[in-house]
Design a protein around this motif. Sequence first.
Motif, PDB file in Angstrom:
ATOM      1  N   ALA A 132       0.813  -1.216   0.000  1.00 47.44           N
ATOM      2  CA  ALA A 132       0.000   0.000   0.000  1.00 47.44           C
ATOM      3  C   ALA A 132       0.846   1.266   0.000  1.00 47.44           C
ATOM      4  O   ALA A 132       0.522   2.239  -0.696  1.00 47.44           O
ATOM      5  CB  ALA A 132      -0.920  -0.010   1.220  1.00 47.44           C
ATOM      6  N   ASP A 133       1.923   1.283   0.769  1.00 45.98           N
ATOM      7  CA  ASP A 133       2.689   2.514   0.972  1.00 45.98           C
ATOM      8  C   ASP A 133       4.020   2.572   0.246  1.00 45.98           C
ATOM      9  O   ASP A 133       4.593   3.654   0.106  1.00 45.98           O
ATOM     10  CB  ASP A 133       2.964   2.708   2.470  1.00 45.98           C
ATOM     11  N   GLY A 134       4.548   1.432  -0.199  1.00 48.58           N
ATOM     12  CA  GLY A 134       5.925   1.414  -0.670  1.00 48.58           C
ATOM     13  C   GLY A 134       6.144   1.330  -2.158  1.00 48.58           C
ATOM     14  O   GLY A 134       7.291   1.462  -2.614  1.00 48.58           O
ATOM     15  N   TYR A 135       5.096   1.118  -2.968  1.00 45.67           N
ATOM     16  CA  TYR A 135       5.306   0.832  -4.383  1.00 45.67           C
ATOM     17  C   TYR A 135       4.763   1.893  -5.339  1.00 45.67           C
ATOM     18  O   TYR A 135       5.270   2.037  -6.450  1.00 45.67           O
ATOM     19  CB  TYR A 135       4.648  -0.508  -4.752  1.00 45.67           C
ATOM     20  N   ILE A 136       3.718   2.594  -4.966  1.00 45.28           N
ATOM     21  CA  ILE A 136       3.056   3.503  -5.913  1.00 45.28           C
ATOM     22  C   ILE A 136       3.996   4.645  -6.265  1.00 45.28           C
ATOM     23  O   ILE A 136       4.504   5.349  -5.398  1.00 45.28           O
ATOM     24  CB  ILE A 136       1.750   4.051  -5.312  1.00 45.28           C
ATOM     25  N   ARG A 137       4.243   4.821  -7.568  1.00 48.16           N
ATOM     26  CA  ARG A 137       5.103   5.887  -8.064  1.00 48.16           C
ATOM     27  C   ARG A 137       4.531   6.429  -9.375  1.00 48.16           C
ATOM     28  O   ARG A 137       4.452   5.712 -10.369  1.00 48.16           O
ATOM     29  CB  ARG A 137       6.537   5.391  -8.324  1.00 48.16           C
ATOM     30  N   TYR A 138       4.174   7.701  -9.376  1.00 51.13           N
ATOM     31  CA  TYR A 138       3.704   8.368 -10.585  1.00 51.13           C
ATOM     32  C   TYR A 138       4.771   9.358 -11.049  1.00 51.13           C
ATOM     33  O   TYR A 138       5.522   9.899 -10.247  1.00 51.13           O
ATOM     34  CB  TYR A 138       2.395   9.101 -10.319  1.00 51.13           C
ATOM     35  N   GLY A 139       4.829   9.599 -12.362  1.00 51.08           N
ATOM     36  CA  GLY A 139       5.795  10.561 -12.896  1.00 51.08           C
ATOM     37  C   GLY A 139       5.956  10.411 -14.383  1.00 51.08           C
ATOM     38  O   GLY A 139       5.629   9.373 -14.972  1.00 51.08           O
ATOM     39  N   ASP A 140       6.461  11.464 -15.026  1.00 48.57           N
ATOM     40  CA  ASP A 140       6.613  11.472 -16.479  1.00 48.57           C
ATOM     41  C   ASP A 140       7.770  10.600 -16.955  1.00 48.57           C
ATOM     42  O   ASP A 140       7.769  10.138 -18.092  1.00 48.57           O
ATOM     43  CB  ASP A 140       6.821  12.911 -16.970  1.00 48.57           C
ATOM     44  N   ASP A 141       8.766  10.403 -16.106  1.00 51.41           N
ATOM     45  CA  ASP A 141       9.928   9.596 -16.464  1.00 51.41           C
ATOM     46  C   ASP A 141       9.794   8.235 -15.767  1.00 51.41           C
ATOM     47  O   ASP A 141      10.087   8.117 -14.570  1.00 51.41           O
ATOM     48  CB  ASP A 141      11.214  10.297 -16.027  1.00 51.41           C
ATOM     49  N   PRO A 142       9.356   7.192 -16.465  1.00 47.70           N
ATOM     50  CA  PRO A 142       9.085   5.919 -15.793  1.00 47.70           C
ATOM     51  C   PRO A 142      10.330   5.267 -15.211  1.00 47.70           C
ATOM     52  O   PRO A 142      10.232   4.561 -14.202  1.00 47.70           O
ATOM     53  CB  PRO A 142       8.456   5.051 -16.892  1.00 47.70           C
ATOM     54  N   LEU A 143      11.503   5.489 -15.821  1.00 51.86           N
ATOM     55  CA  LEU A 143      12.703   4.854 -15.280  1.00 51.86           C
ATOM     56  C   LEU A 143      13.103   5.493 -13.956  1.00 51.86           C
ATOM     57  O   LEU A 143      13.507   4.802 -13.022  1.00 51.86           O
ATOM     58  CB  LEU A 143      13.852   4.931 -16.291  1.00 51.86           C
ATOM     59  N   ARG A 144      12.984   6.819 -13.852  1.00 51.47           N
ATOM     60  CA  ARG A 144      13.266   7.470 -12.571  1.00 51.47           C
ATOM     61  C   ARG A 144      12.223   7.073 -11.529  1.00 51.47           C
ATOM     62  O   ARG A 144      12.546   6.928 -10.346  1.00 51.47           O
ATOM     63  CB  ARG A 144      13.302   8.994 -12.733  1.00 51.47           C
ATOM     64  N   ALA A 145      10.980   6.900 -11.965  1.00 51.56           N
ATOM     65  CA  ALA A 145       9.948   6.448 -11.027  1.00 51.56           C
ATOM     66  C   ALA A 145      10.271   5.058 -10.505  1.00 51.56           C
ATOM     67  O   ALA A 145      10.096   4.772  -9.314  1.00 51.56           O
ATOM     68  CB  ALA A 145       8.580   6.467 -11.703  1.00 51.56           C
ATOM     69  N   LEU A 146      10.751   4.179 -11.379  1.00 54.50           N
ATOM     70  CA  LEU A 146      11.142   2.845 -10.932  1.00 54.50           C
ATOM     71  C   LEU A 146      12.341   2.928  -9.997  1.00 54.50           C
ATOM     72  O   LEU A 146      12.402   2.219  -8.975  1.00 54.50           O
ATOM     73  CB  LEU A 146      11.473   1.957 -12.128  1.00 54.50           C
ATOM     74  N   ALA A 147      13.304   3.783 -10.323  1.00 54.92           N
ATOM     75  CA  ALA A 147      14.446   3.970  -9.436  1.00 54.92           C
ATOM     76  C   ALA A 147      13.986   4.422  -8.051  1.00 54.92           C
ATOM     77  O   ALA A 147      14.491   3.960  -7.022  1.00 54.92           O
ATOM     78  CB  ALA A 147      15.418   4.985 -10.030  1.00 54.92           C
ATOM     79  N   ALA A 148      12.997   5.308  -8.030  1.00 53.67           N
ATOM     80  CA  ALA A 148      12.471   5.790  -6.751  1.00 53.67           C
ATOM     81  C   ALA A 148      11.738   4.699  -5.991  1.00 53.67           C
ATOM     82  O   ALA A 148      11.650   4.754  -4.763  1.00 53.67           O
ATOM     83  CB  ALA A 148      11.535   6.974  -6.995  1.00 53.67           C
ATOM     84  N   ARG A 149      11.225   3.705  -6.682  1.00 55.32           N
ATOM     85  CA  ARG A 149      10.550   2.599  -6.000  1.00 55.32           C
ATOM     86  C   ARG A 149      11.530   1.771  -5.185  1.00 55.32           C
ATOM     87  O   ARG A 149      11.173   1.237  -4.127  1.00 55.32           O
ATOM     88  CB  ARG A 149       9.829   1.722  -7.023  1.00 55.32           C
ATOM     89  N   PHE A 150      12.782   1.679  -5.633  1.00 60.50           N
ATOM     90  CA  PHE A 150      13.723   0.763  -4.984  1.00 60.50           C
ATOM     91  C   PHE A 150      14.922   1.439  -4.331  1.00 60.50           C
ATOM     92  O   PHE A 150      15.637   0.788  -3.573  1.00 60.50           O
ATOM     93  CB  PHE A 150      14.186  -0.291  -5.991  1.00 60.50           C
ATOM     94  N   ALA A 151      15.145   2.715  -4.594  1.00 61.68           N
ATOM     95  CA  ALA A 151      16.311   3.380  -4.002  1.00 61.68           C
ATOM     96  C   ALA A 151      16.247   3.393  -2.480  1.00 61.68           C
ATOM     97  O   ALA A 151      17.283   3.361  -1.804  1.00 61.68           O
ATOM     98  CB  ALA A 151      16.427   4.809  -4.540  1.00 61.68           C
TER      99      ALA A 151
END
Length: 424
Positions: free
Chosen positions: A311-330
């Motif tokens: 619920a709290d750790g995965y949702i990431r919105y943004g125009d740059d999907p690769l940076r959004a994915l990086a933010a999911r796991f950084a």
Amino acid sequence: MTGDRPASALEASRHQREWFRRLHAEAGEGRPLALVNADAPQEIFRTMGIPYVVNQWWASIVAAKQQTGRYLALLREHGYPDDTEQYSATSLASLFDDDPESAPWGGLPRPTIVLGETTGDTSRKVFDVWDRQPGITYYPLEIAAENLVPPSWWELMPYQWEQAIGTARVDLMTAELQGLIRFLETTTGLTFSETRFREVMALINEQEEWNRRTRDLVARARPTPLRVADGIPSVMIPQWHRGTEWARDAARRFHDEVRERVESGHAVCPDERARLMWIGRGLWFDMDFYRSFEERHGAVFVWSMYLAIAADGYIRYGDDPLRALAARFAAFTDQLYTPPWSSEWYVKEARLHGVHGVVHLIEDDARGGYFTTQALRRAGIPVIEIHTGNVDTRTYDGAAITRRIEDWLESAVLPEAERTRAPR
């Protein structure tokens, strides 16, 4: 006992077995296969159509089938330690298993790629052993740290993740993901499609939004409509398939099933007297443990990290999907294990779910456990620590642990729960 298990859990388990059967067939045909850590960016493999097995999921299957001891013995026979990082090293032991008839689900197919983050010297050494095996390449991901931690990071993560995590950390992980993509394209001959990647990321956000709604339903419901052990397959099996329509739809079915339970007044423990929180990895070899305190004490586990972090750790919105994915796991490890990221989140979740006590599993490789316990106690929530492994039964005395928890319930939890319980 399965009479109270959600239909979504049964369907997810059936799907997982069928998927694993197909995976065996594909590996036998020579397709590349990845073994990836649970907190590593599996989305890249999903986008490129590279099948993967989650390292810790496989360890949970081995433990549930009571075979971890046999696998740890294989590590010893090959000169490796069997008393550290068992959760990650179980899959490594599968390399040395030449008895597929005895292995769970036909055994773990031999991977060609192993992906994991370097969270410590010991875990890195496990992956280095993988890298020395013929035909297997380990691709490491670095984990950076940040001195400043924003309060209520979970509120920032969906849209303001760069503010929460820090630009430097997102930059580093983005560069590492670019390197991973180049490596996979070079070694497999497959192509990374940004269009497909955007579809994967959109499906995952949809899936996790359903998980967030489900978490909130469970948090508000009195009495609880769902045991944590019964709901784990419903949330975690789709997590391992995230980025697919099946996983998105499975999360929605799980939500709808929980909503129906809430609306109908369904209670897994009608005489609910105390709500408990389980902090730590799943106790995979003894899942019946989670219902041990219902009949005699009216104490039911209403929380585990699996639905909550979805619920709290995965949702990431943004125009740059690769940076959004990086933010999911950084900062993924921080969210669960690094104070004050983790400790503040656990306190928030305890209050949200109205728990009266916390059972905290402390393992040898646990990080930040002391600070989590202290933060909860400062918040006025009783905590009992269990020092054991979640897959290694050699350190587990179920009867002794049960007695300790029962004494704690009677002395510290139930009296306060009775005092604060609203009249019905």
